[in-house]
Scaffold this active site. Structure first.
Site, mmCIF file in Angstrom:
data_model
loop_
_atom_site.group_PDB
_atom_site.id
_atom_site.type_symbol
_atom_site.label_atom_id
_atom_site.label_comp_id
_atom_site.label_asym_id
_atom_site.label_seq_id
_atom_site.Cartn_x
_atom_site.Cartn_y
_atom_site.Cartn_z
ATOM 1 N N GLY A 1 0.815 -1.214 0.000
ATOM 2 C CA GLY A 1 0.000 0.000 0.000
ATOM 3 C C GLY A 1 0.847 1.262 0.000
ATOM 4 C CB THR A 2 4.033 2.164 1.641
ATOM 5 O OG1 THR A 2 3.504 1.846 2.936
ATOM 6 C CG2 THR A 2 4.938 3.367 1.727
ATOM 7 C CD GLN B 1 -6.786 -0.575 7.814
ATOM 8 O OE1 GLN B 1 -7.571 -1.404 8.275
ATOM 9 N NE2 GLN B 1 -5.515 -0.563 8.163
ATOM 10 C CB ALA C 1 -1.660 -8.858 -0.058
ATOM 11 C CB CYS D 1 2.701 2.542 10.372
ATOM 12 S SG CYS D 1 1.455 1.508 9.642
#
Ligand code: PLP
Length: 361
Positions: free
Chosen positions: A50-51, A158, A179, A304
């Site tokens: 996602g980053t 999310q 994932a 995070c």
């Protein structure tokens, strides 16, 4: 995933036949994931998570935009994977506006309508917030962006596996996926890019992913992503119902058993796995340590950024006072959460909060 670490080791980018099986596995995954979100396979680009997807969406759109379009709109509650590239564009001279949210963490679409302008090259609003579980009115925002012809990116990391995703209904030009939020492997995700969207590459090098995202594909991880999304499709609805019941019991147990526990985030439009409270007069970090000793793994805000003592930017954007935001605790429910675990957590948390408060006096 296992065969793809061993006997099916070929590189999917090669012409020779040993790569063919790996290529088929990647193609199947791409088709399945595309279908699950209402996209075409050639609009799905695999990333390292996602980053990378968020960074690519923000920086890629900004650097492909003409000089006359250097305005970006996003929200104050985005994950750092979106927030930080937006801030770095701001430092590079882009005009970036951070839309406020209400006290539940929900974006008012009218704000987007008001702030969007001809120079806007991108609007980026997350589908669901990772800290307080707020589900954003994505379809309304997407409609506004479509009407005003501004590309719209949504961070759906999310939401995947928990909420319905259809890129057309959402009006999304870009969407970030990962994932590991649905029990797939860590370090793999995807960026959906609507056909015709002008976006520059973030990673340059080889010709993988139609020349738009260089780098040899992580085949086992992509196969795992495929399986995870398949399983989420099969069991997701029933699992969401189960989690909603547990979530509501956890909220009710904390609210009724612990004084001055303040629920953060919305009552209704909330992810099925999210519980977030602030405990007045306490530090989130000490709560976490005591919970850990009782075998309960929790987070003080965004996992995070755990390790930093700064209060969460999401809570501050919801106008939670700094002192209260320091006593934040996020409890995430998942596949292994049972009704007994919820009762145990309520009981332990009550004891821990009581002890810590008496020590603080
Ligand atoms: N966006 C959101 C909303 C997230 O919750 C996360 C991870 O926690 C990310 C982006 C980053 O995804 P990844 O961990 O795959 O890089």
């Amino acid at each position: 995933m296992l065969p793809y670490f061993g006997e099916v080791y070929g590189n999917p980018a090669t012409i020779y036949s040993a790569g063919a099986e790996a290529r088929d596995a990647v193609d199947n995954a791409r088709e399945y994931i595309a279908d699950a979100v209402g996209a075409d396979p050639d609009e799905i680009f695999f990333t390292s998570g996602g980053t990378e997807a968020g960074n690519w969406a923000i920086k890629g759109i900004a650097s492909a935009a003409p000089d006359s379009r250097r305005h970006l709109l996003t929200t104050a509650i985005e994950h750092h994977a979106v927030l930080d590239p937006c801030k770095s564009l701001q430092r590079a001279g882009f005009d970036v506006e951070f839309i406020p949210v209400d006290s539940r963490g929900i974006v008012e679409p009218g704000w987007i309508a008001k702030r969007i302008r001809r120079e806007t090259c991108l609007v980026s609003v997350m589908y669901a917030n990772n800290e307080v579980g707020a589900i954003e009115p994505i379809e309304e925002i997407g409609t506004i962006c479509r009407e005003r012809e501004a590309p719209f990116h949504t961070d759906a990391v999310q939401a995947l596996g928990k909420l319905e995703i259809d890129v057309d209904r959402m009006g999304a030009s870009l969407m970030s996926l990962s994932a590991h939020k649905l029990y797939g492997p860590k370090g793999v995700g995807a960026l959906y890019v609507r056909r015709g969207t002008r976006i520059a590459s973030l990673l340059e090098g080889g010709e993988q992913e139609k020349g738009r995202r260089a780098g040899t594909l992580n085949v086992p991880a992509i196969v795992g992503f495929h399986s995870a999304i398949k399983l989420a499709g099969l069991f997701g609805a029933a699992e969401n119902e189960r989690l909603t019941v547990l979530r509501d019991r956890l909220i009710e147990g904390i609210e009724s058993g612990i004084p001055d526990a303040i629920l953060m985030g919305p009552g209704e439009a909330r992810l099925s796995n999210n519980v977030h409270f602030c405990f007045d007069g306490l530090e989130g970090e000490s709560l976490l340590l005591a919970l850990d000793q009782a075998g309960i793994y929790a987070s003080a805000g965004s996992a995070c950024t755990t390790g930093s003592v700064e209060p969460s930017h999401v809570l501050l954007a919801m106008r939670v006072p700094v002192q209260r935001a320091r006593g934040a605790l996020r409890l995430t429910l998942g596949a292994s959460t049972t009704a007994e675990a919820v009762e145990y957590t309520i009981e332990k948390l009550r004891e821990i909060v009581c002890n810590l408060r008496s020590l603080a006096r």
